[in-house]
Write a protein that holds these residues in place. Structure first.
Motif, PDB file in Angstrom:
ATOM      1  N   TYR A 131       0.832  -1.199   0.000  1.00  0.00           N
ATOM      2  CA  TYR A 131       0.000   0.000   0.000  1.00  0.00           C
ATOM      3  C   TYR A 131       0.871   1.255   0.000  1.00  0.00           C
ATOM      4  O   TYR A 131       2.071   1.203   0.247  1.00  0.00           O
TER       5      TYR A 131
ATOM      6  N   TYR B  62      -3.835   3.491   0.618  1.00  0.00           N
ATOM      7  CA  TYR B  62      -4.359   2.960  -0.623  1.00  0.00           C
ATOM      8  C   TYR B  62      -3.650   1.643  -0.894  1.00  0.00           C
ATOM      9  O   TYR B  62      -2.445   1.609  -1.102  1.00  0.00           O
ATOM     10  N   PHE B  63      -4.418   0.550  -0.859  1.00  0.00           N
ATOM     11  CA  PHE B  63      -3.860  -0.772  -1.110  1.00  0.00           C
ATOM     12  C   PHE B  63      -3.913  -1.041  -2.607  1.00  0.00           C
ATOM     13  O   PHE B  63      -4.865  -0.657  -3.290  1.00  0.00           O
ATOM     14  N   TYR B  64      -2.907  -1.710  -3.131  1.00  0.00           N
ATOM     15  CA  TYR B  64      -2.813  -1.913  -4.571  1.00  0.00           C
ATOM     16  C   TYR B  64      -3.838  -2.914  -5.106  1.00  0.00           C
ATOM     17  O   TYR B  64      -3.992  -3.051  -6.304  1.00  0.00           O
ATOM     18  N   ASP B  65      -4.589  -3.559  -4.208  1.00  0.00           N
ATOM     19  CA  ASP B  65      -5.693  -4.399  -4.670  1.00  0.00           C
ATOM     20  C   ASP B  65      -6.973  -3.573  -4.824  1.00  0.00           C
ATOM     21  O   ASP B  65      -8.024  -4.105  -5.161  1.00  0.00           O
ATOM     22  N   GLY B  66      -6.894  -2.244  -4.563  1.00  0.00           N
ATOM     23  CA  GLY B  66      -8.031  -1.364  -4.774  1.00  0.00           C
ATOM     24  C   GLY B  66      -8.688  -0.862  -3.502  1.00  0.00           C
ATOM     25  O   GLY B  66      -9.529   0.027  -3.537  1.00  0.00           O
ATOM     26  N   ARG B  67      -8.326  -1.423  -2.369  1.00  0.00           N
ATOM     27  CA  ARG B  67      -8.947  -1.023  -1.107  1.00  0.00           C
ATOM     28  C   ARG B  67      -8.370   0.302  -0.623  1.00  0.00           C
ATOM     29  O   ARG B  67      -7.194   0.600  -0.813  1.00  0.00           O
ATOM     30  N   LEU B  68      -9.204   1.132   0.020  1.00  0.00           N
ATOM     31  CA  LEU B  68      -8.777   2.396   0.596  1.00  0.00           C
ATOM     32  C   LEU B  68      -9.261   2.460   2.032  1.00  0.00           C
ATOM     33  O   LEU B  68     -10.454   2.338   2.300  1.00  0.00           O
ATOM     34  N   ASP B  69      -8.346   2.625   2.969  1.00  0.00           N
ATOM     35  CA  ASP B  69      -8.689   2.816   4.383  1.00  0.00           C
ATOM     36  C   ASP B  69      -8.283   4.219   4.796  1.00  0.00           C
ATOM     37  O   ASP B  69      -7.206   4.686   4.402  1.00  0.00           O
TER      38      ASP B  69
END
Length: 143
Positions: A112, A130-137
């Protein structure tokens, strides 16, 4: 004669623009503040007035230790057209510009990217991953 203002909207800046004759002794904002060449460019009588020489030497000594004094030195002694009051920030503008000049980082098997926005006083601070699999925390903290 006077100190160059930090912004063009200042009355003194407007007067300089309208004047038929302007003589400015100043240094660019990126000039190294402690070099003799920088000091002489903004203070043409530096080598001839012993009292000015002593005062600037004292100001430089203070500016090496204190960011507030450095802001004052840049504005009032070097006539750089910057604010004479330092602002408390996490990253100085010059450092930020240097980081931008490096370009975008390469993505190489990272999980991320983390972004931080640290507020001050009554401002919110936040972090976003921002995680490279598309997730955003994201997390926001209020004082």
């Amino acid at each position: 004669m006077g100190t160059r203002p930090a912004d063009n909207g200042h009355l003194f800046g407007k007067l300089l623009e309208r004047s038929p004759y302007v003589q400015i002794h100043a240094t660019p904002a990126e000039a190294p503040p402690f070099h003799k060449r920088t000091i002489r460019r903004a203070n043409p009588s530096y080598d001839r007035l012993l009292s000015l020489h002593r005062q600037i030497a004292e100001d430089i000594e203070n500016a090496r230790r204190d960011p507030e004094a450095l802001a004052s030195l840049r504005a009032l002694r070097l006539n750089q057209g910057v604010d004479d009051v330092a602002r408390s920030v996490l990253v100085e503008a010059d450092t930020w510009r240097g980081a931008l000049a490096l370009g975008e980082p390469e993505v190489c098997s990272k999980v991320y990217t983390l972004g931080l926005d640290l507020g001050q006083n009554a401002a919110m601070s936040a972090a976003a991953a921002y995680f490279y699999d598309g997730r955003l925390d994201a997390l926001a903290c209020f004082p």
